[in-house]
Design a protein around this motif. Structure first.
Motif, mmCIF file in Angstrom:
data_model
loop_
_atom_site.group_PDB
_atom_site.id
_atom_site.type_symbol
_atom_site.label_atom_id
_atom_site.label_comp_id
_atom_site.label_asym_id
_atom_site.label_seq_id
_atom_site.Cartn_x
_atom_site.Cartn_y
_atom_site.Cartn_z
ATOM 1 N N ILE A 166 -5.270 6.602 0.253
ATOM 2 C CA ILE A 166 -5.537 5.204 -0.086
ATOM 3 C C ILE A 166 -6.831 4.702 0.560
ATOM 4 O O ILE A 166 -7.734 4.218 -0.124
ATOM 5 C CB ILE A 166 -4.354 4.308 0.331
ATOM 6 N N VAL A 201 0.829 -1.206 0.000
ATOM 7 C CA VAL A 201 0.000 0.000 0.000
ATOM 8 C C VAL A 201 0.863 1.255 0.000
ATOM 9 O O VAL A 201 0.561 2.231 -0.692
ATOM 10 C CB VAL A 201 -0.947 -0.010 1.222
ATOM 11 N N GLU A 235 -9.925 2.866 -1.301
ATOM 12 C CA GLU A 235 -10.587 1.668 -0.775
ATOM 13 C C GLU A 235 -12.058 1.922 -0.480
ATOM 14 O O GLU A 235 -12.927 1.109 -0.824
ATOM 15 C CB GLU A 235 -9.851 1.179 0.476
#
Length: 342
Positions: free
Chosen positions: A301, A67, A306
């Motif tokens: 992120i 990530v 997500e």
């Protein structure tokens, strides 16, 4: 030879931290330092040591490294370079009477190196400004703790002023509202989500003023008894932002993200709430992360990518993250005014 007294005021900006690189060994090193902090995982020290070193760091580091590689840019970690940019702009705005330093609670640049920089400048006093809008023992408290641990060994300790929170500071609120208005002017969103980093419920209860906290309606107002309650601070930020954006109570929600482990964390959970939106007719969502003043893994992120994927899979049509304050001019001015007030 003794240094000449400069008469300067030192300003120490502090953020949480970031791995040196997105590679697994550096991510593992960062996670170990972060999670071994007794204010972050507040359990028996022996249990914490084996939990972190035996389970979490070895197994989580490779996944987190993947990530972090998505997050990394040519300049490196956004949390780091946005902090450096903020420091430089604030220095230019405050002028020669101040010396601004920047340090991370975990990894580099360290709080110790930033404090040494201020000591080399022979500042008369230090204003410590942790860049966490809402007070939490695991963030603001930990930064304060580390600073006191370091300066206790100094022969001369200057006056130190700690800024503990700025959850409803007008400049901070306006900085985020200004970014939000940019998106609201272009699109008719059905709903606004204010998503904050979560904490274990026990952290909130441990800091409660003689049992005042009930993890419920006690956060409907912000007062001297819950001033240092993270949950109450998050709701206060949300109320202030909603007012600045002209949102009614039914046009926004408050939720919490990034939980870890099986113990109960602050509710409602962002990832569960957003999945219910489409069935309620909420197809376009504008999302803020007002616990973070610089973009990082949890904003870019987690919320930006997500959560967007979850929302679209649940039947949503548009998910837009409002970027963080980073080093934009309105935020730099807000930081300056908070420093001057202190």
């Amino acid at each position: 030879m003794s240094k000449k007294n400069t008469g300067k005021i030192g300003v120490l900006l502090v953020n949480l931290g970031t791995p040196d690189t997105p590679e697994t060994p550096d991510v593992r090193k960062y996670l170990r330092e972060f999670l071994l902090d007794k204010r972050v995982i507040d359990i028996n020290p022996v249990s914490r040591f084996f939990l972190i070193n035996g389970i979490i760091a070895p197994f989580r580091a490779p996944k987190s490294a993947v990530v972090y590689k998505q997050l990394w840019t040519e300049r490196g970690s956004p949390l780091l370079y946005h902090g450096i940019d903020l420091k430089e702009k604030l220095q230019a705005s405050l002028g020669d009477g101040y010396h601004v330093a920047f340090g991370m609670r975990y990894q580099k640049p360290s709080i110790k190196s930033a404090l040494e920089e201020l000591r080399e400048q022979s500042v008369d006093r230090i204003i410590v400004f942790p860049l966490f809008p809402q007070y939490a023992s695991a963030s603001t408290g930990s930064a304060h703790d580390k600073i006191m641990e370091i300066v206790k060994d100094w022969w001369i300790v200057p006056s130190i002023n700690f800024i503990s929170d700025f959850c409803n500071d007008p400049g901070f609120i306006e900085s985020f509202a200004e970014l939000g208005r940019k998106y609201l002017a272009k699109e008719n969103y059905d709903h606004v989500l204010f998503s904050y980093h979560g904490l274990p419920e026990r952290h909130i209860l441990k800091g409660s003023d003689h049992g005042y906290c009930k993890l419920g309606t006690c956060c409907n107002s912000y007062n001297k008894r819950n001033k240092y309650c993270y949950r109450a601070s998050c709701f206060e930020t949300s109320r202030q932002l909603a007012a600045a954006l002209n949102l009614s109570e039914d046009q926004y929600s408050v939720a919490f993200q990034s939980r870890l482990g099986k113990d109960p964390w602050l509710k409602p959970y962002s990832d569960e709430v957003l999945k219910t939106y489409p069935e309620k007719g909420i197809k376009k969502v504008l999302a803020f992360s007002p616990a973070f003043v610089a973009d990082c893994l949890e904003t870019t992120i987690e919320v930006g990518e997500e959560f967007k994927e979850m929302f679209l899979e649940a039947g949503g049509e548009k998910w837009q993250l409002v970027e963080s304050l980073n080093s934009n001019d309105t935020w730099v001015e807000a930081v300056k005014q908070i420093v001057l007030q202190n």
